[in-house]
Structures are given as C-alpha cells and as structure tokens.
Design an enzyme around this catalytic site. Structure first.
Site, PDB file in Angstrom:
ATOM      1  N   HIS A  15       0.868  -1.197   0.000  1.00 13.41           N
ATOM      2  CA  HIS A  15       0.000   0.000   0.000  1.00 13.41           C
ATOM      3  C   HIS A  15       0.898   1.238   0.000  1.00 13.41           C
ATOM      4  O   HIS A  15       1.429   1.618   1.035  1.00 13.41           O
ATOM      5  CB  HIS A  15      -0.907  -0.019   1.242  1.00 13.41           C
ATOM      6  CG  HIS A  15      -1.909   1.090   1.274  1.00 13.41           C
ATOM      7  ND1 HIS A  15      -3.227   0.882   1.610  1.00 13.41           N
ATOM      8  CD2 HIS A  15      -1.808   2.428   1.042  1.00 13.41           C
ATOM      9  CE1 HIS A  15      -3.891   2.023   1.561  1.00 13.41           C
ATOM     10  NE2 HIS A  15      -3.036   2.985   1.230  1.00 13.41           N
ATOM     11  N   ARG A  19       1.863   9.280  -5.940  1.00  9.11           N
ATOM     12  CA  ARG A  19       1.491  10.556  -6.586  1.00  9.11           C
ATOM     13  C   ARG A  19       1.919  10.576  -8.059  1.00  9.11           C
ATOM     14  O   ARG A  19       2.177   9.550  -8.637  1.00  9.11           O
ATOM     15  CB  ARG A  19       2.078  11.771  -5.833  1.00  9.11           C
ATOM     16  CG  ARG A  19       2.002  11.704  -4.318  1.00  9.11           C
ATOM     17  CD  ARG A  19       0.604  11.702  -3.779  1.00  9.11           C
ATOM     18  NE  ARG A  19       0.593  11.874  -2.326  1.00  9.11           N
ATOM     19  CZ  ARG A  19      -0.384  11.463  -1.546  1.00  9.11           C
ATOM     20  NH1 ARG A  19      -1.445  10.856  -2.032  1.00  9.11           N
ATOM     21  NH2 ARG A  19      -0.337  11.665  -0.254  1.00  9.11           N
ATOM     22  N   ASN A  43      -5.560   7.156  -5.892  1.00 11.65           N
ATOM     23  CA  ASN A  43      -6.294   8.391  -5.542  1.00 11.65           C
ATOM     24  C   ASN A  43      -5.576   9.640  -6.044  1.00 11.65           C
ATOM     25  O   ASN A  43      -5.160  10.502  -5.281  1.00 11.65           O
ATOM     26  CB  ASN A  43      -6.564   8.474  -4.024  1.00 11.65           C
ATOM     27  CG  ASN A  43      -5.298   8.481  -3.185  1.00 11.65           C
ATOM     28  OD1 ASN A  43      -4.274   7.935  -3.573  1.00 11.65           O
ATOM     29  ND2 ASN A  43      -5.373   9.115  -2.021  1.00 11.65           N
ATOM     30  N   LYS A  97      -9.630  -0.383  -5.627  1.00  4.24           N
ATOM     31  CA  LYS A  97      -9.617   0.221  -4.299  1.00  4.24           C
ATOM     32  C   LYS A  97     -10.880   1.039  -4.086  1.00  4.24           C
ATOM     33  O   LYS A  97     -11.168   1.963  -4.852  1.00  4.24           O
ATOM     34  CB  LYS A  97      -8.381   1.127  -4.174  1.00  4.24           C
ATOM     35  CG  LYS A  97      -8.302   1.968  -2.909  1.00  4.24           C
ATOM     36  CD  LYS A  97      -7.854   1.182  -1.705  1.00  4.24           C
ATOM     37  CE  LYS A  97      -7.895   2.007  -0.423  1.00  4.24           C
ATOM     38  NZ  LYS A  97      -6.777   2.932  -0.276  1.00  4.24           N
ATOM     39  N   HIS A 134     -10.681   1.194   1.867  1.00  3.45           N
ATOM     40  CA  HIS A 134     -10.410   2.143   2.955  1.00  3.45           C
ATOM     41  C   HIS A 134     -11.628   2.079   3.870  1.00  3.45           C
ATOM     42  O   HIS A 134     -12.651   2.697   3.595  1.00  3.45           O
ATOM     43  CB  HIS A 134     -10.206   3.566   2.410  1.00  3.45           C
ATOM     44  CG  HIS A 134      -9.836   4.537   3.488  1.00  3.45           C
ATOM     45  ND1 HIS A 134      -8.636   5.205   3.527  1.00  3.45           N
ATOM     46  CD2 HIS A 134     -10.506   4.932   4.611  1.00  3.45           C
ATOM     47  CE1 HIS A 134      -8.586   5.970   4.608  1.00  3.45           C
ATOM     48  NE2 HIS A 134      -9.711   5.824   5.278  1.00  3.45           N
ATOM     49  N   HIS A 168      -4.806  -0.807   5.760  1.00  3.16           N
ATOM     50  CA  HIS A 168      -4.290  -0.075   6.931  1.00  3.16           C
ATOM     51  C   HIS A 168      -5.194  -0.188   8.156  1.00  3.16           C
ATOM     52  O   HIS A 168      -5.737   0.803   8.625  1.00  3.16           O
ATOM     53  CB  HIS A 168      -3.998   1.393   6.593  1.00  3.16           C
ATOM     54  CG  HIS A 168      -5.042   2.102   5.766  1.00  3.16           C
ATOM     55  ND1 HIS A 168      -6.373   2.112   6.092  1.00  3.16           N
ATOM     56  CD2 HIS A 168      -4.927   2.806   4.622  1.00  3.16           C
ATOM     57  CE1 HIS A 168      -7.029   2.806   5.180  1.00  3.16           C
ATOM     58  NE2 HIS A 168      -6.172   3.229   4.271  1.00  3.16           N
ATOM     59  N   ASP A 240       1.365   2.534   3.544  1.00  3.17           N
ATOM     60  CA  ASP A 240       0.517   3.715   3.348  1.00  3.17           C
ATOM     61  C   ASP A 240       1.367   4.975   3.357  1.00  3.17           C
ATOM     62  O   ASP A 240       0.912   6.046   3.758  1.00  3.17           O
ATOM     63  CB  ASP A 240      -0.608   3.805   4.392  1.00  3.17           C
ATOM     64  CG  ASP A 240      -1.744   4.731   3.945  1.00  3.17           C
ATOM     65  OD1 ASP A 240      -1.781   5.101   2.754  1.00  3.17           O
ATOM     66  OD2 ASP A 240      -2.579   5.090   4.791  1.00  3.17           O
ATOM     67  N   HIS A 244       3.270  14.393   1.377  1.00  2.00           N
ATOM     68  CA  HIS A 244       2.659  15.699   1.079  1.00  2.00           C
ATOM     69  C   HIS A 244       3.773  16.735   1.229  1.00  2.00           C
ATOM     70  O   HIS A 244       4.614  16.586   2.127  1.00  2.00           O
ATOM     71  CB  HIS A 244       1.546  16.035   2.077  1.00  2.00           C
ATOM     72  CG  HIS A 244       0.339  15.150   1.975  1.00  2.00           C
ATOM     73  ND1 HIS A 244      -0.660  15.350   1.047  1.00  2.00           N
ATOM     74  CD2 HIS A 244      -0.031  14.058   2.685  1.00  2.00           C
ATOM     75  CE1 HIS A 244      -1.596  14.427   1.193  1.00  2.00           C
ATOM     76  NE2 HIS A 244      -1.243  13.624   2.180  1.00  2.00           N
ATOM     77  N   ALA A 256      -3.641  14.608   5.510  1.00  4.66           N
ATOM     78  CA  ALA A 256      -3.405  13.320   6.184  1.00  4.66           C
ATOM     79  C   ALA A 256      -2.364  12.509   5.426  1.00  4.66           C
ATOM     80  O   ALA A 256      -2.442  12.387   4.201  1.00  4.66           O
ATOM     81  CB  ALA A 256      -4.707  12.536   6.268  1.00  4.66           C
TER      82      ALA A 256
HETATM   83  O1  DOR Z   1      -3.369   9.380   5.633  1.00  3.42           O
HETATM   84  C1  DOR Z   1      -3.734   9.077   4.515  1.00  3.42           C
HETATM   85  N1  DOR Z   1      -3.185   9.633   3.422  1.00  3.42           N
HETATM   86  N2  DOR Z   1      -4.722   8.181   4.384  1.00  3.42           N
HETATM   87  C2  DOR Z   1      -5.272   7.914   3.189  1.00  3.42           C
HETATM   88  O2  DOR Z   1      -6.187   7.127   3.139  1.00  3.42           O
HETATM   89  C3  DOR Z   1      -4.825   8.632   1.972  1.00  3.42           C
HETATM   90  C4  DOR Z   1      -3.459   9.127   2.126  1.00  3.42           C
HETATM   91  C5  DOR Z   1      -3.087  10.133   1.056  1.00  3.42           C
HETATM   92  O3  DOR Z   1      -3.383   9.886  -0.115  1.00  3.42           O
HETATM   93  O4  DOR Z   1      -2.487  11.147   1.408  1.00  3.42           O
HETATM   94 ZN    ZN Z   2      -3.463   4.960   1.511  1.00  2.00          ZN
END
Ligand code: DOR
Ligand code: ZN
Length: 335
Positions: A15, A19, A43, A97, A134, A168, A240, A244, A256
C-alpha cells in the site's frame, strides 16, 4: 568484531502513494531502491479509473522506478464499472480500491452508496478481481473504523469468493475479523504498529504523524503489533507511505499522511529485533503478500547492518516520519 547483519528477500509494500509528476519522481525511487514491488494507490486527481489513465499512470510509474528491480502493482479507483471495462483492465491491476466518499485525501469522487457498486462487486467476484477497501465511515473520528466493520462482514458474507483486503487496519476489532472470515485479509502500516493518538495529539500536535485512519488506543496498537510480530498469515505490510509537501503538512488544515517509504524497512528490522521476532519479518514483509496476492516479485536481497544512522530531516520538500531520530539499522547493500 563485525556489526550484526540481517537480510530480507524481495520485500513488498502492499500500500503506497506515489502521486504523479515531480513528487512521483522524487518518492518512487526511494521505495524502489529497497522494495521489490508495491501496490500503487489510485487516488490521483482525477483518479485512476479508466483504461487510458491506468495505462498512462502505469507508464509514468515505470519510468520513475526505471533501473530498480521493482514491480508496481497497479490499482483502479472504485466506481461502477461494466464487465467489459473490468475485462480490459483485469490483467493490469492487482485490485480495485474502494474509497467511501469524502473519508480521506482525494476521495470526494469515492463511493457514496455501496448499492451503486453492487453489480461491479459481483463482476469482480466472478472475474477474480480483488477488492481493497479504505474502511472508514464518517462517524466520530476514533470510531470510524469500528463502525465500518459490519460493512466488511456483510461484503465478506455476501461475496464469499471475493478476496477483500482491509487496508491499513488500526483497531483490535479489525484484526480479529481476519480469523472470522476466510476471504478477509489486511494490510497494516508501520506507524500503526508504533504510535497511538497520544503521539499525534497528546502533547504538542505532530502533523507528520497525522494520517487516516488516525492512530488509536494503546490496546489497538498492541493488538496490531502482536499480529505483525507473529506474521499472521492473512496480514501483509503496507506502509501507506503518503507524501505531502511540507507546506501542506505544517499548516492549518494539515493533509493526512505519514511519509515512511525510505525508512520503513530499517525501522521494521529494529522493531522486530526489539521484540525478539526477527525470524518473522520475512513473512510479514514479503512471503505473506506473495501468497495472499499470488505475486512473484523480482529477486532482490536487502542487507541491513546495525551500524546506526539518523533519519534525514527532509527528502526535498517532504518530511519523513521521525526526522532526525536515530536508527539502529541501515541498508548496507541491495543486490
Ligand atoms: O493518511 C492518509 N493519506 N490516508 C489515506 O487514506 C490517503 C493518504 C493520502 O493519499 O495522502
Ligand atoms: Zn493509503
């Protein structure tokens, strides 16, 4: 006297968020150096949810990891798909997903009502396409995963031939479901084996440990750690790792995600050693995943040495978990 060493064969991260663009080019090689493969989350904006986007994203990922023995296992973002669409993409993905609408980063086009994807789930079951989830509701933040567990149980019972991965997991109760339904599996992150909500918000707020699902109570962390240390056969490591840029983390409205990719394996070696379970780490970071997902990753041996190092403060504009903290184990060689 020589330093203690330890080996892992073809470790897998089931997982990861890679990006796109510059961020992809920065973070993907950091995973690909030590991992032999990983499940790449869909995502993006817009999400990876059609043939063209899947092909383009897979090509971009392959370019970013070129030169490394690393197999990207691609995923599709859940929406209602026709059988024809699924058939065209089945061999290019490891699963679909499902993000409930609005529960996390870039999930605003997620599934609002599970009824909308019933037919898709039935087709996936028929075609042998795995579902990855999720598992959170929009209840009170500490209860979101627990509140979702009946959904897992309902799906597992109604689609008994559908393999479902609870992504997760963060609670004792989610871990317990592994032993109740044959077709339920799970991934667990590094941070959820180490931290509780106290580490995120019990003292000064630590945005670099803020992720979804949020870290829970000590008994949850302990239950997850126990399952990882015994390499529960239905549990696989999935970091996971979710990078960012620093200005999206150190701000009001912090995004997050915990960025662990470059240090996850070294930290896992330390954690399993401390707990006298180093002999289970190979299963937890590779063998279980190979069996559960039916994959055969490239051959790769990672050699760790107990020489000590310090976690970098930054990787470009991304801050990792525990910047500046001492690491006992370092990667001495990859071949
Ligand atoms: O903390 C997270 N960040 N949880 C997620 O489900 C997505 C991920 C993200 O894409 O930043
Ligand atoms: Zn994730």
């Amino acid at each position: 006297m020589t330093n203690p060493t330890c080996f892992l064969h073809s470790p897998l991260d089931m997982h990861i968020h890679f990006r796109e663009g510059d961020m992809l080019r920065r973070v993907a090689p950091l995973s690909a150096r030590t991992f032999a493969g990983g499940v790449i989350m869909p995502n993006l904006v817009p999400p990876v949810d059609d043939f063209g986007r899947l092909e383009r994203y897979a090509a971009e990922v392959r370019t970013a990891v070129a030169g490394h023995a690393f197999e990207p296992y691609m995923t599709l973002f859940m929406r209602p798909y026709t059988e024809k669409e699924l058939a065209s993409m089945k061999d290019r993905i490891i699963g679909v997903k499902l993000y409930p609408e609005g529960v996390t980063t870039h999930s605003d086009t997620g599934v609002g009502n599970l009824r909308d994807v019933e037919d898709t789930l039935a087709s996936m079951e028929e075609m042998g396409i795995r579902l990855m989830v999720h598992g959170e509701t929009s209840d009170f933040v500490l209860d979101r995963e627990r509140a979702f567990l009946p959904v897992y149980e309902d799906l597992a019972a109604r689609f008994p031939r559908l393999d479902i991965v609870m992504e997760h997991i963060t609670t004792l109760e989610a871990a317990a479901l592994l032993d109740r339904h044959e077709n339920l599996y799970a991934t667990v992150t590094l941070q959820h084996l180490l931290i509780t909500l106290d580490d995120v918000a019990g003292g000064l707020l630590n945005p670099h440990l803020f992720c979804k699902p949020i870290a829970k109570r000590p008994e949850d962390r302990d239950a997850l750690l126990a399952r990882a240390l015994e390499a529960h056969p239905k549990l696989a490591f999935g970091s996971d790792s979710a990078p960012h840029p620093v200005d999206r983390k150190e701000c009001a409205g912090c995004a997050a995600g915990v960025f662990t990719a470059p240090v996850a394996l070294q930290m896992l070696v330390g954690l399993f050693e401390e707990n006298g379970a180093l002999d289970q780490l190979q299963a937890f970071v590779s063998d279980n995943a190979q069996r559960i997902y039916g994959v055969a990753p490239p051959e790769k041996t990672v050699v760790f040495e107990k020489t000590g190092a310090v976690i970098p403060e930054r990787y470009g504009d991304v801050i990792p978990m525990y910047p500046g903290r001492k690491l006992d184990w370092t990667v001495a060689d990859v071949h």
